[in-house]
Each structure stands twice: as C-alpha cells, then as structure tokens.
Design an enzyme around this catalytic site. Structure first.
Site: not given
Ligand code: UD1
Ligand code: UDP
Length: 376
Positions: A97, A119, A133, A211, A213, A243
C-alpha cells in the site's frame, strides 16, 4: 516464458517481495524475473536487499530527504515509463500500500501491462487511516488483474467491492514466509543471534517502532511521553529502532533521548530485528508488518492506531488497538506488565496471516493464470 517485473521501493515491500523473488527464480524454466526498485527508501531498502542477497536490475534511486507524497508519486511515474517500455513484462508485481505500489500500478496500467497485487484486499474502510495507505491499496486493487489476498477476510473485502472472484487468490502473507524462515534459522543456529550487550536481561524488554503519517505531531509526542513514563519503572527497558523519517527522528530524540532504560537505536537489519522481537516481553508499534509477524513469534502487540486493516489477530486477542492517547498507552502497557493472566491471554503463537507458503502459492497461481492466458 512468463516475464515478471517486480517493482518495489520501501523496507516492508522488500521484506515481503524477496521471498517471492526467490520462489520465482527457483522456477527458471517458467519465469524470467526482473526487479526494478524505486528506492522510495534508500538505506532501509538496501538493508533488506543485502539480507536477502537480491540485486535489482534497475534502481531509480528516487528518495529525497523529507519527500512529499506528490513529488515522490510524480518521480515514480516518470521514472517507470521508460523502464516499462524497455522491459515489456507480461505482468508487473507490486506489494502492499505504499506510494511505490500505487504509482507503479498506475504506470503499468497506462502502459497496458497487467498488475498482480500481493497483499491485496486489506481495508479499514477509512481513507484517513492509515493515510495515505488505505487509498493506495484501494486504487491498486481497482487497477490489478490478479489479487493475492493474504486472508479470507481480505478476499471477502475484494468480492464485496465487485472484483471478479476468479481473479482473487487467498495465499497467506509473504511476510510470514520471511519471518518463519528467519525465526527457524535463528532457532537452529543457521543464522547467528545477537549479543545485545546494551540490554539488561533482568528487565522486561519493550520493543517499539512507529512511523505512521496520521500520528505525526501531537499524537506522536503523546506516544513518546507514554514511553518515557513506562521506562521510569526499574523493571522495564525500552528499545526503539527509530525510523529515519525526520518527523519521527526529531520528536523521538527530543522526548526520549538520554533517558535511563531507553535505547534509541538506528533501524535494524531484518535478522537482528526478528531476533529482538523474539526477546521482547511485548511490542508497541504502529507498523503493519509487525502486527502480522509478532503473533507468529507469540509476542503480544499494543498497536498505536485506532483502526487496523489487519483485524485477525485483534479478534484472536493477541494484538490490541490502543490508539495514541498517552494515558491509555501507559494503562494498557502496565496491565501487560503487572497482570499475569492478561499477559498469558495475549501470549500465544499463532499464524492468522499465513503459514509460510504464500510465495509458493503466488508462483503456482501465476503459472496457472498464464497457462489460461498465454503470455505474448
Ligand atoms: C513509507 C510508506 C509507508 C510504509 C513505510 C515503511 C508511503 C506513503 N509511505 O513511509 O506506507 O509503512 O514507508 O517504513 O508510501 N528516509 C530515509 N531513509 C530511508 C527511508 C526514509 O532517510 O531509508 C526518510 C527520508 O527523509 C524520506 C522520509 O524518511 O523522505 C519519508 O520516507 P517515505 O517513504 O516518503 O515515507 P515513510 O514515512 O517512510
Ligand atoms: N523491521 C526491521 N528493522 C527495524 C524495524 C522493523 O527490519 O528496525 C521490519 C519488521 O520486522 C517488518 C517491517 O520492517 O517486517 C515493517 O516495516 P515498517 O514498520 O517500516 O512498515 P509497515 O509494516 O508499517 O508498512
């Protein structure tokens, strides 16, 4: 040969699609498998690719610090256009999602390429939670030609929305394939468990992630204050891999930094994180994936959300929705620490989201589908 292009970009998509990559690649006579990562996440994605030893064929490298949803969506659509034109797959596989999921499905749709959605069918019925999402998953479902639903309830959601029944397949969640493989490898010693020198084994460990939003701002600050109050207990220790989203790191460091019995750490690679979950007394999280994994490890979860698209473990009583109110979080966590009967009720190994065979079922379904609808 069935030509499959998998497109993914974030940590959870990678964890849940790498088992599918492995299964498809184990059938080389049937599938030609290509991988394009958007790198919506950079560091978190690369951690997973390393663990599963998956090397993408194409990497759009799109992450920007503090990215907005619109800009990210636009970059993915533009970045995927030439990839799809050059790869001309028979099907694009997406997962879950995220913005990558939605934008990749839309890009494939614009190119006339069928989409397989892994999924599929999870719903809260509320477009504001999880945001964005819920919308991403609904629209991806509308665009998809094949739906791989993890549970019968998810499949029923798709039927209720009018999706053709013969396009919906209940497979289990591929995330459970991943977590069961790692759990068993840790248990047998095939994968090494961590030493965790920072942890004091005489204390009960609460593992935290967050994490979402829709929780940013005051709700998130309330969650952090609740954790600070819980860690005032000398019998408790909190470990929180933070995160990297700046909306998370800022308040987490400000409200929880430099406190006794609270360990703020960098995001963990998947294997150490599963190891950590095994060691937890319970988990506090708003993550979707962790809600699914923890029951397979027999760990209770308090979920920092008011609604979940994963109702199965809530109904079974091993996961509880506690919202984001500071006092409620403290009350529910204290109950799990002090009330042995309540803890025992929530501590049970069960697998409502899958049996570890989801990737195999997805590969089988793809073979059957393309036998009926031959690839061009
Ligand atoms: C995203 C997904 C969310 C998912 C989550 C898992 C969307 C809208 N959101 O949210 O559904 O549950 O990932 O973790 O698709 N960043 C880093 N390094 C990384 C990853 C993120 O620095 O490896 C920082 C960056 O500043 C980036 C910000 O996090 O711009 C947001 O990342 P983004 O993928 O837009 O949203 P998440 O909150 O990570
Ligand atoms: N996870 C990981 N390292 C961490 C935290 C989470 O590998 O420090 C794994 C966790 O076991 C799960 C996935 O990341 O499989 C969940 O990802 P996240 O919470 O970023 O996204 P969501 O599941 O909410 O979309």
């Amino acid at each position: 040969m069935i030509r499959i292009l998998l497109v993914f970009g974030t940590r959870p998509e990678a964890i849940k699609l790498c088992p599918v990559v492995r299964e498809l690649r184990a059938r080389p006579g049937r599938f030609s498998v290509r991988i394009c990562v958007t790198a919506q996440h950079r560091g978190l994605l690369d951690q997973v690719l390393d663990v599963f030893q998956v090397v993408p064929d194409r990497d759009l490298d799109l992450m920007r610090p503090g990215q907005t949803l619109s800009a990210l969506t636009a970059r993915i659509l533009e970045g995927l256009d030439p990839v799809l034109a050059e790869e001309t797959p028979d099907m694009v596989l997406v997962q879950g999602d995220t913005t990558t999921t939605l934008a990749a499905s839309l890009a494939a749709f614009y190119c006339g390429i069928p989409v397989g959605h892994v999924e599929a069918g999870l719903r809260t019925g509320d477009l504001s939670q999880p945001f964005p999402e819920e919308l991403n998953r609904v629209v991806t479902g509308r665009l998809a030609a094949l739906h791989f639903a993890p549970t019968t309830a998810a499949a029923a959601n798709l039927v209720a929305e009018g999706m053709p029944r013969d396009r919906i397949h209940v497979t289990g969640n591929t995330g459970i394939d991943a977590v069961l493989q790692v759990r068993d490898a840790l248990a047998s010693g095939a994968l090494p468990a961590g030493d965790w020198p920072m942890l004091d084994r005489s204390r009960r460990l609460i593992v935290v992630t967050g994490h979402r939003r829709e929780n940013f701002g005051p709700a998130f600050a309330g969650e952090m204050r609740a954790l600070a109050r819980l860690a005032e207990r000398p019998d408790v220790e909190v470990i929180y891999p933070v995160h990297p989203n700046p909306n998370v790191t800022g308040p987490a460091r400000e409200l929880l930094g430099n406190r006794p019995r609270i360990h703020l750490i960098e995001p963990l690679a998947y294997v150490p994180f599963v190891d950590l979950m095994r060691r937890a007394w319970f988990l506090i999280t708003d993550s979707g994936g962790i809600q699914e994994e923890a029951p397979s490890l027999g760990k209770p979860v308090l979920v920092l959300r008011n609604k979940t698209e994963r109702p199965e473990a809530v109904e079974a009583g091993t996961v509880k929705l506690v919202g984001t109110d500071e006092d409620r979080i403290v009350t529910e966590a204290t109950r799990l620490l002090d009330d042995e009967a309540e803890y025992a009720r929530m501590t049970r190994v069960h697998n409502p989201y899958g049996d570890g065979q989801a990737s195999r079922r997805i590969a089988d379904t793809l073979e059957t589908h393309f036998r009926r609808t031959p690839a061009t």
